[in-house]
Design a protein around this motif. Sequence first.
Motif, PDB file in Angstrom:
ATOM      1  N   MET B 114       0.831  -1.194   0.000  1.00  0.00           N
ATOM      2  CA  MET B 114       0.000   0.000   0.000  1.00  0.00           C
ATOM      3  C   MET B 114       0.861   1.237   0.000  1.00  0.00           C
ATOM      4  O   MET B 114       2.007   1.226   0.407  1.00  0.00           O
ATOM      5  N   GLU B 115       0.292   2.288  -0.532  1.00  0.00           N
ATOM      6  CA  GLU B 115       0.945   3.593  -0.478  1.00  0.00           C
ATOM      7  C   GLU B 115      -0.031   4.566   0.116  1.00  0.00           C
ATOM      8  O   GLU B 115      -1.231   4.518  -0.169  1.00  0.00           O
ATOM      9  N   THR B 116       0.519   5.447   0.927  1.00  0.00           N
ATOM     10  CA  THR B 116      -0.352   6.426   1.563  1.00  0.00           C
ATOM     11  C   THR B 116       0.189   7.815   1.292  1.00  0.00           C
ATOM     12  O   THR B 116       1.322   7.965   0.869  1.00  0.00           O
ATOM     13  N   ARG B 117      -0.616   8.811   1.545  1.00  0.00           N
ATOM     14  CA  ARG B 117      -0.145  10.182   1.322  1.00  0.00           C
ATOM     15  C   ARG B 117      -0.823  11.132   2.300  1.00  0.00           C
ATOM     16  O   ARG B 117      -1.785  10.760   2.989  1.00  0.00           O
TER      17      ARG B 117
END
Lengths: 755, 207
Positions: B114-117
């Motif tokens: 997952m990638e978050t921002r």
Amino acid sequence: MCTHNSINSGKEITLTIDGKVCKSTFGKTILEIARENDIYIPTMCYLTKVKSIASCRMCIVNVDGVDGAILSCQERATDGAVVTTNSEDLYAERQSIMKLYNVNHPLECGVCDKSGECELQNKTMEFGLAEQPFTARDQSRPVENWGYVSYDPALCIMCEKCVRVSTEITGDEALQLQFGGYSSKIVNTQIDKNYSTLGEAASVCPVGALVDTNFKYTTNAWELSKIPSACHHCSAGCQMNYEVKNDTIYRITNNFEFTSLCGAGRYGFDYANKGVTKDSEAFNRAVEAMKSAKSIIFSSQISNEEAYILQKIKELTGAKLISNEARAYQKFMQAYSSVTGKHLYNGNLKAISNSTAIIVLGSRVNDDAPMVKYHINMASKWNRARVAYMHPIEDVEMKNLVTQFMKYEAGSEEGVSALLVDTLLKDIDVPKDVRAFLDDLDIGNLSAGSNIGEEEFELLKKSMIKKRDFSLVIGADLYTHPRATQIAKIIALVEKYTNFNVVCIPPSSNAMGVSLICDLDDEADEYSVGYNAKANFTLSALGDGDLDMPALNQQEGTMVTIDKRLVPMNVAQPYGGYILNDIANAMGIGARYTIDYTKSLPLEKGFRGVEFDALDDYFTATGDEKRGYLLELHETPTEDNFEEIEELDGFDGAVIYNCNPKDQFSPFTNLCSTIKDESKLVGSSQFAIVTKLQDGDSVSFTVNGIEFKRLFRIEPSMKGTIAINPIYDMGLSTPLVSYYRFNKVQIIKEEKKED
Amino acid sequence: MSLEQFKNRNVGVQSYKTLDVGTPPKTGMEKFTQVVKRSVKGELFVGLGVVMKRMLEALFKNDMHTVKYPFEKMPISPRYRAIHEMLRLLESGNYRCIGCGLCEKICISNCISMETRYDENQRKEVSEYTINFGRCIFCGYCAEVCPELAIVHGQRYETASEQRAGFSLFEDMLTPIDQLNLQQEFDGFGAVSPNADDNIKQTPLAY
């Protein structure tokens, strides 16, 4: 780190901590001695590199014969003391401190950046708190975005570490405490300046209150693997870790207990030469070019091993090695050591921070070498050091620590150094010929030429009475001066005949390593091969050359720092193309890996012949640096012959000074999207009048054959007729501008397009 | 079967009964007599009669005892671990996922990434979320660890496809916003325990 001045300091003492007999010296705190002996005392606000803060009271201990608990971070140990660091009462006390830290602390560890490396989390677990037993009426405390860092007051535990770092270490003095009971918070008084040095304050934050904006919420701390390395943007070579996930660097961290990073070090990591594949045609052309090259032009931002390969190529083909900045430094240091008899200067950064009087000559130190500025700032804050700053341009960023600004005329560095040395050696026994040289100086003429009055030197002399440790910082303005060798010899007298700690800041990242390893030449011949510098055939890690090369975070290697220490750098980003070692191998200089050359670096220059993989890279629990090794000092033959001071043509009228802003060092930092800087020509309103320019004009001018097109901006805080021109954004041309930094140029105003 | 019974994993104390099946024939003669007895007794027709009865019931009384798969499906246990679902908050329709990364961390086959921002509202937002179903072993740890009951195992057990990647994006797993009213609260691994009410402690608020 703290220095305690006391009559008894240094005296041997013995004390007992938790039944263990500990030997140490007087002047150290109980906590320091406990750490030396691997005895654990919990702390929340203690930060080794600043003076003890004493806001958390977690480090309380009992000392036999003393009523109540005492703070071990502040109390100096005395001989024969019997200390207990843990008991039921102390545990209960610490537990209640943790209960209070947890009042209303948001239960959002799930999304907090600090989760996993949070001091509050760790200590809450350690003291067995399963719930928040106390609470207070909550209030609206919005997140503040300060630019490079973001501040969340709701998470802040008011430990003050960031404020101390901002004041004592980085010296931006931007952060302050705003007291108000439960509504206390940290305020940024310089919010419009968006100091990148606040990244250092964020790194010491024990909770998630102060975090890097570009890192915020992008990943969890435990997903990142740490790759230890050294920052190569400037010569300080600071310790740092690349934190990497899926071949992407997410952030830079450092061992913040003992070392610091500047803005470029912390945010300048996004410059790797990505997506490169093996282009065998270009490679063959590169090998041919290298074989037939008459000269190799390179920037000194390369590793020692690469420098060594270039030296090997020179020995094979006889090509000239051209690296202007390193060559200037090499000549300067050769002249310097011809007087001192040692092949390197005697100083280092730590000695600067321990000084009580510091003289800076020939460097815009806040921009050129932030780490030197940090150490001057530490000396200023801890020892109330006198700081004399000698430069043609005043620097507002240095104002709060400089006690005496001595402005001299650009170009008069030789006279200034002679006057300075004359002042420093006045009452000291020196050999006859040196004394004769100093006596022969035409003080009146020199001080008129340099525009520094004799009374200013007298004031300097007076301010140094009763001071103990002295430092002299020499900057890049002097190395490229036309009379650099003479200046070097004059400055060297200070090291030879006084107890000054002299540091000659290497002009760019590995200039010292290159100057020690390579046999450099002055003038380039046609046909040339460039390495990160423009030439007939260009090898470039910037991605725009004839053959791609790896950037310094894509290859292993070592560099030599300002502390004369060889430090290792490691690979943080993948690289799929050819490297310099491949070219050398194709030419018959065989080594499997670039780092095979680490042990072959020249012993006679102080290198120790240690294999790359045997180099250490850590700090001990008490902060001793175990990174790489210190170069050995070698004796060199001495010869004292001084020439007369030459008069130079004055630099009157409009002058341009080549100097990068403090977060920019090279085309590599320029590639980083995380550093926000505009490249523009900045001058005072006086400069604008002399050059008939207005704020916002587009101008073009030529410095050392390189044409610059810049926007001109008036900076109200500047004075005089010298404007500052950055050179970091010139890509492959940047290394070619490394001549004397002051230049008289013809400024052409570009016509504004009428819309 | 109720949820409580599913959650009872303590098989040791359940009571089992043994059926009396007699003793099997040993000699050849005994075996022969058993075959003759069973053939002559007419038990075969009893069986055929039962089948006939059921067929007639199914044809004329609409009382079917089999399931017309794939047009009909049996309800499956909430503990069944099929393709994951990402749930939404019922009130606002926002994602339940807060991007904490625990599922990514706990996944033993390393298939979640997952990638978050940092989003415009200064909150953490999931920008990319994929599960590699070629690697997933459907262990259910992700659903169990999720603090928000955002990732759960759904009921979609028919996973034959040319590309398993087709199930794996955040949007594929997410409850479609127009079917929010059909979203079922998850009862399987990681769901709220039956005695959750007893375990809840009051937040210490002084106001």
